[in-house]
Write an enzyme that holds these catalytic residues in place. Structure first.
Site, mmCIF file in Angstrom:
data_model
loop_
_atom_site.group_PDB
_atom_site.id
_atom_site.type_symbol
_atom_site.label_atom_id
_atom_site.label_comp_id
_atom_site.label_asym_id
_atom_site.label_seq_id
_atom_site.Cartn_x
_atom_site.Cartn_y
_atom_site.Cartn_z
ATOM 1 N N CYS A 117 0.850 -1.151 -0.095
ATOM 2 C CA CYS A 117 -0.078 -0.070 0.116
ATOM 3 C C CYS A 117 0.821 1.317 -0.056
ATOM 4 O O CYS A 117 1.636 1.389 0.744
ATOM 5 C CB CYS A 117 -0.924 0.037 1.271
ATOM 6 S SG CYS A 117 -1.981 1.546 1.499
ATOM 7 N N GLY A 175 -10.660 -4.965 -10.641
ATOM 8 C CA GLY A 175 -10.517 -4.042 -9.467
ATOM 9 C C GLY A 175 -11.397 -2.784 -10.110
ATOM 10 O O GLY A 175 -12.520 -3.069 -10.022
HETATM 11 C C1 SIN Z 1 -3.579 -0.271 -1.104
HETATM 12 O O1 SIN Z 1 -3.043 0.371 -2.057
HETATM 13 O O2 SIN Z 1 -3.115 -1.551 -0.733
HETATM 14 C C2 SIN Z 1 -4.793 0.144 -0.179
HETATM 15 C C3 SIN Z 1 -5.211 1.473 -0.777
HETATM 16 C C4 SIN Z 1 -5.605 2.309 0.466
HETATM 17 O O3 SIN Z 1 -6.601 1.720 1.177
HETATM 18 O O4 SIN Z 1 -4.892 3.177 0.669
#
Ligand code: SIN
Length: 304
Positions: free
Chosen positions: A130, A265
């Site tokens: 993330c 997604g």
């Molecule tokens: C992610 O990019 O792994 C999750 C996205 C987020 O909640 O920032």
């Protein structure tokens, strides 16, 4: 007769199509658009030990052929997931459930893996990619030594098959893919989002409050297909491919590149029932091109 079933780390999926974490919540909303039994698996929004509100807004920006997000892992926390979300999901679908988990420290990842291993989820996906958080996340996923260490420790704590979700924000994807495999990952998923930025030229300020965010959508697909192909050729464990799938043809590209399953997604934001279109399209393509199984189709690209 074509066979859409896929087996990954001992888990059997009805078909190779799943939803990508963070784009499907916990399934409540999408159940209104299609029968969730059509999916091979549902990967839920990234979970953390404690509930999180995520980053301050604005945290979404549209870009040409894509979307930048800096959600910051907003989620109700693992305990609330197990109490309220998982039971309702299990009631409405036979699709396999994958719990995506994120943490600030290796210890947090281990604790989550052991808590979730006692539940009825089928697999764990470790999010070390993330780009939107100050601790953990991509900081773990961009260094091969760190990827090896966290994967080994979480593998030891987990009693369910472990998928490691890789970051594309690295120079050589095969280094991190191999590190995760050597650490004991049962499968890899890639790609998470590419770090990006958008600026409002009138205010001369970044559009996202956190300045930068993760780019997904059709714009990233060629990068994702290339990385899936490289990773699938470097490791022996199965690879789940994702990044900008907006049609069944896109999904077939990922399978040809070497993915065993694909995740849909943010394409669902425009077309909520996209996973069903993707599944049916893969089946029709297999039939037309004489592929009996997804296993046969996976990696069938004929490179020069
Ligand atoms: C992610 O990019 O792994 C999750 C996205 C987020 O909640 O920032």
């Amino acid at each position: 007769m074509i066979n859409l079933k896929v087996k990954l780390a001992g888990v059997e999926f009805e078909n190779p199509v799943m939803t990508a974490s963070g784009t499907f919540g916990f399934g409540r909303e999408y159940g209104e658009y299609f029968d969730l039994n059509e999916l091979g698996a549902i990967c839920v929004k990234g979970l953390t030990l404690e509930p999180r509100e995520g980053n301050p807004p604005p945290r979404i920006a549209e870009t040409p052929a894509g979307i930048l997000n800096s959600v910051g892992l907003q989620n109700p926390g693992v305990k609330m997931f197990l109490k309220s979300e998982l039971p309702q999901l299990k009631e409405v679908t036979r699709a396999k459930i994958i719990a995506n988990m994120a943490g600030n420290t290796i210890e947090e990842y281990c604790e989550m893996a052991s808590i979730l291993s006692e539940s009825s989820v089928d697999m764990l996906e470790m999010n070390i990619s993330c780009p939107n958080v100050a601790h953990g996340g991509a900081a773990f996923g961009s260094n091969p030594d760190m990827v090896f260490e966290i994967t080994s420790r979480v593998r030891a704590a987990a009693k369910k098959p472990l998928i490691v979700k890789l970051s594309p924000n690295v120079t050589d994807i095969t280094e991190v893919a191999l590190a995760a495999e050597q650490g004991g990952a049962d499968a890899l998923s890639l790609i998470n989002t590419l770090l990006g930025m958008a600026i409002d030229i009138k205010t001369r300020r970044p559009i996202l409050k956190r300045n930068v965010g993760g780019l997904s959508g059709p714009a990233v697909k060629p990068v994702a297909v290339r990385m899936v192909w490289q990773a699938a050729n470097a490791v022996r464990i199965p690879v789940i491919g994702m990044g900008g799938i907006a049609s069944w043809e896109d999904a077939v590209e990922f399978l040809l590149a070497g993915a065993k399953m694909v995740s849909v997604g943010c394409g669902m934001f425009r077309e909520p029932a996209l996973p069903v279109t993707v599944k049916n399209g893969i089946a029709a393509y297999m039939e037309k091109n004489n592929f009996q199984s997804v296993e046969e189709l996976s990696g069938a690209v004929q490179v020069y």
